[in-house]
Design a protein around this motif. Structure first.
Motif, PDB file in Angstrom:
ATOM      1  N   VAL A  81       5.332   3.281  -2.528  1.00 50.42           N
ATOM      2  CA  VAL A  81       4.339   3.033  -3.446  1.00 50.42           C
ATOM      3  C   VAL A  81       4.186   4.704  -4.058  1.00 50.42           C
ATOM      4  CG1 VAL A  81       2.186   2.471  -4.583  1.00 50.42           C
ATOM      5  CG2 VAL A  81       3.930   1.624  -3.282  1.00 50.42           C
ATOM      6  N   PRO A  82       5.099   5.137  -5.462  1.00 51.25           N
ATOM      7  CA  PRO A  82       4.775   6.791  -5.938  1.00 51.25           C
ATOM      8  C   PRO A  82       3.180   7.127  -5.495  1.00 51.25           C
ATOM      9  CG  PRO A  82       4.826   5.170  -7.770  1.00 51.25           C
ATOM     10  CD  PRO A  82       5.001   4.077  -6.106  1.00 51.25           C
ATOM     11  N   THR A  97      -2.145  -1.745  -6.049  1.00 48.91           N
ATOM     12  CA  THR A  97      -0.625  -1.905  -6.047  1.00 48.91           C
ATOM     13  C   THR A  97       0.172  -3.195  -5.385  1.00 48.91           C
ATOM     14  OG1 THR A  97      -0.858  -0.872  -3.984  1.00 48.91           O
ATOM     15  CG2 THR A  97      -0.730   0.514  -6.225  1.00 48.91           C
ATOM     16  N   GLY A  98      -0.921  -4.230  -4.602  1.00 44.67           N
ATOM     17  CA  GLY A  98       0.057  -4.723  -4.600  1.00 44.67           C
ATOM     18  C   GLY A  98      -0.239  -6.299  -3.764  1.00 44.67           C
ATOM     19  N   VAL A 124       1.107  -1.373  -0.428  1.00 44.99           N
ATOM     20  CA  VAL A 124      -0.176   0.327  -0.008  1.00 44.99           C
ATOM     21  C   VAL A 124       0.474   1.538  -0.052  1.00 44.99           C
ATOM     22  CG1 VAL A 124      -1.327   0.776   0.885  1.00 44.99           C
ATOM     23  CG2 VAL A 124      -1.886  -1.678   0.983  1.00 44.99           C
ATOM     24  N   LEU A 125       1.798   1.032   1.120  1.00 38.94           N
ATOM     25  CA  LEU A 125       2.467   2.404   1.305  1.00 38.94           C
ATOM     26  C   LEU A 125       4.095   2.087   0.792  1.00 38.94           C
ATOM     27  CD1 LEU A 125       1.337   3.526   4.607  1.00 38.94           C
ATOM     28  CD2 LEU A 125       0.773   4.475   2.487  1.00 38.94           C
ATOM     29  N   VAL A 126       4.701   1.253   0.480  1.00 35.80           N
ATOM     30  CA  VAL A 126       6.041   0.447   0.232  1.00 35.80           C
ATOM     31  C   VAL A 126       6.128  -0.828  -0.349  1.00 35.80           C
ATOM     32  CG1 VAL A 126       6.994   1.881   2.194  1.00 35.80           C
ATOM     33  CG2 VAL A 126       6.448  -0.421   2.266  1.00 35.80           C
ATOM     34  N   VAL A 146     -10.044   0.830  -5.149  1.00 35.46           N
ATOM     35  CA  VAL A 146      -9.248   1.833  -6.418  1.00 35.46           C
ATOM     36  C   VAL A 146      -7.687   1.480  -6.581  1.00 35.46           C
ATOM     37  CG1 VAL A 146     -10.425   4.496  -4.931  1.00 35.46           C
ATOM     38  CG2 VAL A 146      -8.010   2.813  -4.364  1.00 35.46           C
ATOM     39  N   GLN A 147      -7.381   2.523  -7.031  1.00 35.92           N
ATOM     40  CA  GLN A 147      -6.209   1.788  -7.755  1.00 35.92           C
ATOM     41  C   GLN A 147      -4.728   2.237  -6.679  1.00 35.92           C
ATOM     42  OE1 GLN A 147      -5.302   0.946 -10.761  1.00 35.92           O
ATOM     43  NE2 GLN A 147      -3.324   0.657 -10.338  1.00 35.92           N
ATOM     44  N   ASP A 148      -4.781   3.672  -6.028  1.00 37.76           N
ATOM     45  CA  ASP A 148      -3.606   3.557  -5.227  1.00 37.76           C
ATOM     46  C   ASP A 148      -4.565   4.410  -3.734  1.00 37.76           C
ATOM     47  OD1 ASP A 148      -3.614   6.113  -5.807  1.00 37.76           O
ATOM     48  OD2 ASP A 148      -2.519   5.317  -7.358  1.00 37.76           O
TER      49      ASP A 148
END
Length: 416
Positions: free
Chosen positions: A48-49, A360-361, A40-42, A399-401
């Motif tokens: 993660v951008p 993202t994961g 999620v964050l990394v 959602v995407q990110d």
């Protein structure tokens, strides 16, 4: 189909014009965020951008958060202070250790075990973590292996060349804490099994198998997790599966847990709610926290856990915080005791915990969700002791990110 519909609904909500937000920045926040970390964050050591963009929305110009935030991760092979420093670097703002919940953090509430001699398994600063949580007598797998060199026989190079003298003065083990996946699985699996079969005296000859066995506290049930690799990696849930299978095969009996800690355990979410409300009080925000938004990448832990806790909030906020557990009466009693303790200190203002799934994961939306078969959708990666309810795998929103997740919650809350 439900996942695809959720994704479309989330995007529609993000696009929809909201009511005017006049003066909302000065309004005390009635909501808080529970952010998963890995995926999620990394991703491994790489941010993660979208993570920094998300926290630019969440923070004032001076870096102070405008909304209470807890970082809720199933990682546990580090100190909370180290994880806070990593997050501070990744997000570009100051994260305090009080905002970080590792998989083992709620163990500080299990005081009935703190005076016992506990065998700890995992990696990282195991002893320091155990002492910080309140445990007074800690025995590591390595200390046990050195005390009883005849137990660890898989690695031929480590087998003693001659018979060692009998071990004397080593304490009797009174319980086991599984912090996370170890490095040498075969050693930990063998020695933990030895401790359980010998009732804490692994140097003794095997007599009748004691049952129920010594209490086991296990943290982090994730079967899989996401790092830099393209495919998910084995997590501590995989190690637990191995231990359970070996114990059942050897004894014919089920391995039982005194408590299961970390997502998706409701005890962990109850503890997170407690910290969110503490943050709000410290900031002087008078409005009660009514809603939690749990942002994660793993349907089997993040989404399942948030939805399970949401059901708990709706149906029985005052009851035991182990809703959804099938099994062990030992787990029920220990976790109920912790729930009661938190209940005495924790206001009952929180009404809901909504799950937001990011792509993202572990979970990736590929536009083909609707084509998955029922069999694929029903593969349950959760722990054995949690009842499988497929509806709990359905996120409130996809959602995407994480930046879209924050925007979505702001939109729902009419928050500037």
């Amino acid at each position: 189909m439900a996942l695809l519909g959720s994704l479309r609904a989330s995007r529609a909500l993000l696009r929809a014009p909201g009511p005017p937000c006049r003066g909302l920045c000065s309004r005390p926040p009635p909501f808080g965020f529970l952010f998963d970390v890995d995926g999620v964050l990394v991703r491994g050591s790489q941010p993660v951008p979208a993570a920094r963009r998300a926290f630019q929305r969440l923070a004032e110009s001076g870096g102070r958060l405008r909304v209470p935030v807890v970082f809720l991760t199933n990682a546990g092979n580090c100190l909370t202070s180290s994880k806070a420093r990593e997050l501070s670097h990744a997000l570009g703002l100051q994260v305090s250790p009080e905002q970080v919940i590792l998989s083992h953090s709620p163990l500080q509430l299990f005081r009935q075990f703190h005076q016992r001699y506990m065998l700890v398994a995992g990696q990282g600063p195991l002893e320091e973590n155990a002492y910080n949580l309140g445990f007074k007598h800690v025995v590591t797998i390595e200390a046990l292996r050195k005390a009883y060199p005849l137990l660890d026989m898989v690695d031929l190079s480590q087998r003693p060349k001659q018979l060692p003298p009998p071990t004397t003065g080593f304490p009797t083990i009174e319980g086991v804490v599984l912090f996370g996946e170890p490095v040498r699985w075969e050693t930990s699996l063998q020695l933990i099994t030895d401790v359980l079969l010998s009732n804490g005296n692994p140097g003794a000859e095997l007599q009748e198998v004691p049952y129920p066995h010594l209490p086991i506290l296990a943290c982090n049930m994730d079967l899989l997790w996401m790092a830099e690799a393209k495919m998910p990696r084995f997590g501590h849930g995989t190690f637990l599966l191995c231990l359970e299978s070996i114990y059942k095969k050897v004894t014919g009996k089920e391995l039982k847990y005194e408590a299961l800690i970390g997502k998706p355990s409701p005890v962990t979410y109850r503890y997170a709610q407690f910290l969110i409300q503490q943050q709000a009080e410290k900031q002087g925000w008078k409005a009660p926290i009514q809603r939690l938004y749990a942002v994660g990448d793993n349907p089997m832990s993040d989404v399942y856990g948030a939805n399970l806790y949401n059901n708990y909030l709706k149906s029985a906020r005052h009851n035991q915080a182990q809703a959804g557990l099938k099994g062990s009466p030992q787990a029920a009693s220990a976790q109920a005791e912790v729930s009661l303790e938190l209940g005495n200190d924790c206001h009952s203002s929180v009404e809901s915990c909504e799950s937001i799934l990011v792509c993202t994961g572990v979970y990736r939306h590929n536009g083909d969700v609707a084509k998955k078969t029922d069999t694929e959708e029903r593969v349950f990666h959760g722990h054995r002791d949690f009842s499988f309810d497929p509806s709990l795998l359905q996120a409130s929103y996809i959602v995407q990110d994480v930046d879209e997740a924050v925007q979505l919650a702001f939109k729902k809350e009419n928050w500037s």
